[in-house]
Design a protein around this motif. Structure first.
Motif, PDB file in Angstrom:
ATOM      1  N   MET A  52       0.711  -1.120   0.163  1.00  0.00           N
ATOM      2  CA  MET A  52      -0.106   0.037   0.169  1.00  0.00           C
ATOM      3  C   MET A  52       0.980   0.944   0.048  1.00  0.00           C
ATOM      4  O   MET A  52       1.791   1.289   1.214  1.00  0.00           O
ATOM      5  CB  MET A  52      -0.476   0.121   1.360  1.00  0.00           C
ATOM      6  N   THR A  53       0.092   2.447  -0.889  1.00  0.00           N
ATOM      7  CA  THR A  53       1.429   3.368  -1.165  1.00  0.00           C
ATOM      8  C   THR A  53       1.199   4.359   0.510  1.00  0.00           C
ATOM      9  O   THR A  53      -0.423   3.856   1.209  1.00  0.00           O
ATOM     10  CB  THR A  53       1.193   3.916  -2.406  1.00  0.00           C
ATOM     11  N   PRO A  54       2.030   5.489   0.743  1.00  0.00           N
ATOM     12  CA  PRO A  54       1.429   5.993   1.209  1.00  0.00           C
ATOM     13  C   PRO A  54       0.029   7.269   1.573  1.00  0.00           C
ATOM     14  O   PRO A  54      -0.555   7.528   2.516  1.00  0.00           O
ATOM     15  CB  PRO A  54       2.437   7.038   1.692  1.00  0.00           C
ATOM     16  N   GLN A  55       0.230   7.750  -0.388  1.00  0.00           N
ATOM     17  CA  GLN A  55      -1.379   8.607  -0.887  1.00  0.00           C
ATOM     18  C   GLN A  55      -2.465   7.254  -0.457  1.00  0.00           C
ATOM     19  O   GLN A  55      -3.281   7.470  -0.408  1.00  0.00           O
ATOM     20  CB  GLN A  55      -1.155   8.668  -2.121  1.00  0.00           C
ATOM     21  N   GLU A  56      -2.354   5.972  -0.516  1.00  0.00           N
ATOM     22  CA  GLU A  56      -3.518   5.055  -0.450  1.00  0.00           C
ATOM     23  C   GLU A  56      -3.711   5.076   0.716  1.00  0.00           C
ATOM     24  O   GLU A  56      -4.825   5.154   0.949  1.00  0.00           O
ATOM     25  CB  GLU A  56      -3.195   3.614  -1.039  1.00  0.00           C
ATOM     26  N   PHE A  57      -2.621   4.720   1.868  1.00  0.00           N
ATOM     27  CA  PHE A  57      -2.943   4.932   3.083  1.00  0.00           C
ATOM     28  C   PHE A  57      -3.826   6.457   4.543  1.00  0.00           C
ATOM     29  O   PHE A  57      -4.661   6.032   4.480  1.00  0.00           O
ATOM     30  CB  PHE A  57      -1.668   4.183   4.014  1.00  0.00           C
ATOM     31  N   ASP A  58      -3.096   7.516   3.967  1.00  0.00           N
ATOM     32  CA  ASP A  58      -3.199   8.388   3.655  1.00  0.00           C
ATOM     33  C   ASP A  58      -5.204   8.621   2.906  1.00  0.00           C
ATOM     34  O   ASP A  58      -6.257   9.206   3.983  1.00  0.00           O
ATOM     35  CB  ASP A  58      -2.670   9.344   3.059  1.00  0.00           C
ATOM     36  N   ALA A  59      -5.239   8.397   2.008  1.00  0.00           N
ATOM     37  CA  ALA A  59      -6.987   8.188   1.919  1.00  0.00           C
ATOM     38  C   ALA A  59      -7.500   7.225   2.335  1.00  0.00           C
ATOM     39  O   ALA A  59      -9.162   8.441   2.796  1.00  0.00           O
ATOM     40  CB  ALA A  59      -6.955   7.960   0.422  1.00  0.00           C
ATOM     41  N   PHE A  60      -7.026   6.474   2.509  1.00  0.00           N
ATOM     42  CA  PHE A  60      -8.290   5.494   3.569  1.00  0.00           C
ATOM     43  C   PHE A  60      -8.055   5.763   4.926  1.00  0.00           C
ATOM     44  O   PHE A  60      -9.427   6.294   5.508  1.00  0.00           O
ATOM     45  CB  PHE A  60      -6.953   4.161   4.037  1.00  0.00           C
TER      46      PHE A  60
END
Length: 169
Positions: free
Chosen positions: A1-9
């Motif tokens: 998981m990318t940091p951007q995906e985690f931030d969005a989650f």
């Protein structure tokens, strides 16, 4: 998981999860703390954390277990110290009805409260509640039935002048 995906989650689910844990714990600060800690733990395992396999359930379960663990440690510590726990003053919720529901939920046994919150507030199916709590489907159904009856009685006792059915859980 990318940091951007985690931030969005995180952005999409933090408030919802905190509200759910508040309903379970009855303490807004505690709910925020345990949800935040659960997200930290998810971040630590972000390489294997799968957004396609119910990530909110993982966060919610982790946060619920953290809250229970904290409560147990506090209770044990207070027993050892011989002191009595002084409850924090309640945080003012948005409405009186919200406060009544949370207070009534706090009076229920943990298993019933957890089943009600996960099923009705988190919109989990009975099967999902069973999987998340480790209980059988029939046990979850029983907890829901008993919990609804107990919650209705608690809410009626707290506000007997309300028309039946006005308050929704």
């Amino acid at each position: 998981m990318t940091p951007q995906e985690f931030d969005a989650f995180y952005t999409a689910s933090f408030s919802r999860l905190t509200g759910q844990l508040y309903a379970l714990t009855g303490n807004w600060s505690e709910a925020q703390d345990v949800v935040q800690e659960a997200f930290v733990r998810a971040w630590d395992r972000r390489r294997t954390f799968d957004l396609d396999s119910a990530p909110e359930a993982w966060i919610r379960t982790t946060a619920r277990r953290l809250a229970l663990s904290r409560w147990r440690r506090l209770t044990r510590g207070l027993q050892l110290a011989g002191r009595h726990h002084r409850e924090d003053p309640p945080v003012e919720p948005p409405t009186d009805e919200h406060l009544m529901v949370v207070a009534a939920l706090r009076e229920l046994p943990e298993a019933q409260r957890t089943a009600l919150v996960l099923h009705h507030m988190c919109d989990l199916s009975v099967e999902q509640v069973a999987a998340e709590t480790g209980a059988g489907v029939s046990a979850v159904k029983s907890r829901l039935a008993r919990g609804r009856a107990a919650l209705a009685a608690e809410l009626t006792d707290r506000n007997p002048t309300r028309e039946e059915g006005k308050l929704r859980v």
